[in-house]
Design a protein around this motif. Structure first.
Motif, PDB file in Angstrom:
ATOM      1  N   ASP A 191     -31.603  -0.668 -24.575  1.00 23.04           N
ATOM      2  CA  ASP A 191     -30.747  -1.803 -24.921  1.00 23.04           C
ATOM      3  C   ASP A 191     -29.637  -1.418 -25.886  1.00 23.04           C
ATOM      4  O   ASP A 191     -28.488  -1.806 -25.721  1.00 23.04           O
ATOM      5  N   THR A 239     -27.183  -8.250 -33.578  1.00 20.94           N
ATOM      6  CA  THR A 239     -26.981  -8.053 -32.147  1.00 20.94           C
ATOM      7  C   THR A 239     -27.960  -8.898 -31.340  1.00 20.94           C
ATOM      8  O   THR A 239     -27.563  -9.567 -30.380  1.00 20.94           O
ATOM      9  N   LEU A 259     -27.337 -12.251 -28.468  1.00 19.86           N
ATOM     10  CA  LEU A 259     -27.602 -12.057 -27.034  1.00 19.86           C
ATOM     11  C   LEU A 259     -27.739 -13.375 -26.312  1.00 19.86           C
ATOM     12  O   LEU A 259     -28.114 -14.371 -26.783  1.00 19.86           O
TER      13      LEU A 259
END
Length: 159
Positions: free
Chosen positions: A3, A155, A159
């Motif tokens: 990821d 982060t 998402l």
């Protein structure tokens, strides 16, 4: 799959440099981009984070580990090199590459190895003197890890 990929590149590439610092840093960033492009090719869904370099120790110590013979031993030159390299890394930001600004989250006064030494041969007063102005102490590496952790959390939340 992967990821997120975090990359922290060091300053060892400075050894043997004979180019002006901005040109040299552009060349280093191009090599980093080649590496990043390979990761992106193999893992196209991965987000890539390129960490910028912490500012060298403000308490000296850049020559302590290297015998004061290498380009790292010039505190001013190393600071300029670090800042120029960070600018070159910032320019690599794109859709899948973001930089993690380490200097803004790193205490370069207290997170490099140091020791207490007498200020001179006739005084009992002491001062903190850097013993390695390029490689962080364990606390310094943990502070870099904290910056990565904050980026991971930010982060994931986006998402």
């Amino acid at each position: 799959g992967i990821d997120i990929v975090y990359i922290l590149l060091g300053a060892n590439g400075l050894i043997g440099n004979e180019k002006p610092i901005p040109k040299f840093c552009e060349d280093v960033a191009k090599k980093a981009k080649t590496f990043i492009d390979i990761i992106n090719r193999d893992y196209p869904k991965a987000q890539i984070r390129l960490m910028t370099m912490p500012v060298p120790s403000v308490n000296g110590g850049t020559g302590a580990s290297y015998g004061a013979k290498l380009p790292y031993c010039d505190d001013y030159g190393l600071a300029v090199y670090t800042m120029e390299l960070n600018i070159a890394y910032e320019k690599l930001s794109c859709e899948y590459v973001k930089t993690v600004n380490i200097p803004s989250q790193f205490d370069s006064e207290y997170n490099y190895p140091c020791e207490e030494k007498p200020v001179n041969a006739r005084s009992t007063k002491t001062e903190i003197v850097g013993t390695n102005g390029l490689h962080p102490s364990d606390d310094g590496y943990m502070q870099i890890a904290d910056a990565v952790y904050r980026d991971v959390v930010g982060t994931i939340n986006n998402l």
